[in-house]
Scaffold this motif. Structure first.
Motif, PDB file in Angstrom:
ATOM      1  N   SER A 260       0.800  -1.231   0.000  1.00 44.72           N
ATOM      2  CA  SER A 260       0.000   0.000   0.000  1.00 44.72           C
ATOM      3  C   SER A 260       0.832   1.280   0.000  1.00 44.72           C
ATOM      4  O   SER A 260       0.347   2.329  -0.424  1.00 44.72           O
ATOM      5  CB  SER A 260      -0.931   0.022   1.211  1.00 44.72           C
TER       6      SER A 260
ATOM      7  N   PRO B  82      -5.367   1.956  -6.274  1.00 40.90           N
ATOM      8  CA  PRO B  82      -4.537   0.744  -6.382  1.00 40.90           C
ATOM      9  C   PRO B  82      -3.321   0.999  -7.273  1.00 40.90           C
ATOM     10  O   PRO B  82      -3.361   1.862  -8.162  1.00 40.90           O
ATOM     11  CB  PRO B  82      -5.481  -0.271  -7.050  1.00 40.90           C
TER      12      PRO B  82
ATOM     13  N   HIS C 158      -1.534  -4.350  -7.093  1.00 38.95           N
ATOM     14  CA  HIS C 158      -2.956  -4.667  -6.886  1.00 38.95           C
ATOM     15  C   HIS C 158      -3.609  -5.129  -8.194  1.00 38.95           C
ATOM     16  O   HIS C 158      -4.325  -6.129  -8.229  1.00 38.95           O
ATOM     17  CB  HIS C 158      -3.721  -3.437  -6.365  1.00 38.95           C
TER      18      HIS C 158
ATOM     19  N   HIS D  27      -7.141  -3.851  -2.700  1.00 34.41           N
ATOM     20  CA  HIS D  27      -7.216  -5.075  -3.523  1.00 34.41           C
ATOM     21  C   HIS D  27      -8.593  -5.186  -4.165  1.00 34.41           C
ATOM     22  O   HIS D  27      -8.717  -5.511  -5.347  1.00 34.41           O
ATOM     23  CB  HIS D  27      -6.916  -6.317  -2.678  1.00 34.41           C
TER      24      HIS D  27
END
Length: 241
Positions: free
Chosen positions: A25, A81, A85, A109
């Protein structure tokens, strides 16, 4: 060289599981609250470490401070994302990836299109009243008063995340164990594997394609079949070309 090998393994695998942490992330602009910068900012602003604020005891005792920290440091609703992802969602669509097991609580996700996501630490996108169980979305918390209160019974509405001192959801945990133990390939990315019990899940993998993708070293490096010390988004971008 390692990226070519990873690409080849993915092509020859039909039951891949991905296990990810904060590093997945951070490339979407969500800082790791356990990183040096996150700890420094929390201590200088609140006088305690993030692990203290994010504990069950602190939440029950000081909900005002908890929610102030939560809104300032954990909520990134505009985050998008990244390549990792999207690549994982694509591998799932192709039938290769069977599950994403994540320690993250940011819903990225799912935003990228992944369907089978096991959230070990819960999610900021689900919230519930501690008194009557009524459910609320993230906007209710963002736009509500500092300590969000239930419209039905005025109980405190808390995020459906696992705080320190709380147990992981046993159903999510047993599903994660099953997926990992049955996988022919386990890709671990963006985590130093220092947070337990989540990190201990790696021990359930029985295959010979354990891949670690992380900028720094981890305690499991000696057991990995392939190690790539690079940004995870960059790695996935290359293998999906």
């Amino acid at each position: 060289m390692n990226i070519e090998k990873l690409k080849e393994w993915i092509e020859n695998s039909g039951n891949i599981v991905f296990f990810g942490g904060a590093g997945v992330s951070t490339e979407s602009g969500i800082p790791d609250f356990r990183g040096e910068a996150g700890i420094y900012k929390t201590v200088s602003e609140y006088g305690v470490r993030p692990e203290t604020i994010l504990s069950h005891t602190f939440f029950m005792k000081e909900p005002e401070i908890f929610f102030d920290y939560y809104k300032n440091f954990l909520l990134y609703p505009d985050a998008k994302p990244n390549s990792a992802h999207y690549a994982l969602a694509e591998l799932e669509k192709r039938g290769k990836l069977k599950a994403v097991i994540t320690q993250n609580i940011d819903n990225l996700h799912q935003k990228a299109g992944s369907k089978n996501v096991l959230e070990l630490h819960g999610t900021l996108y689900r919230n519930y009243c501690m008194k009557c169980g009524a459910e609320y979305d993230i906007n209710f918390v963002i736009n509500g008063e500092n300590v969000p209160k239930c419209k039905k019974c005025a109980g405190i509405v808390r995020p459906d995340v696992v705080l320190y001192e709380e147990s992981l959801n046993s159903d999510t945990l047993s599903k994660a164990i099953r997926f990992i133990s049955e996988a022919d390939m386990l890709i671990v990315g963006g985590t130093s594997l220092a947070v337990y019990p989540a990190a201990g899940l790696i021990n359930y993998y029985n295959g010979n394609r354990l891949v670690l993708i992380n900028k720094g070293t981890t305690g499991f490096d000696s057991r990995a079949d392939l190690i790539i010390h690079r940004n995870i988004g960059e790695v996935f971008e290359k293998i999906m070309k």
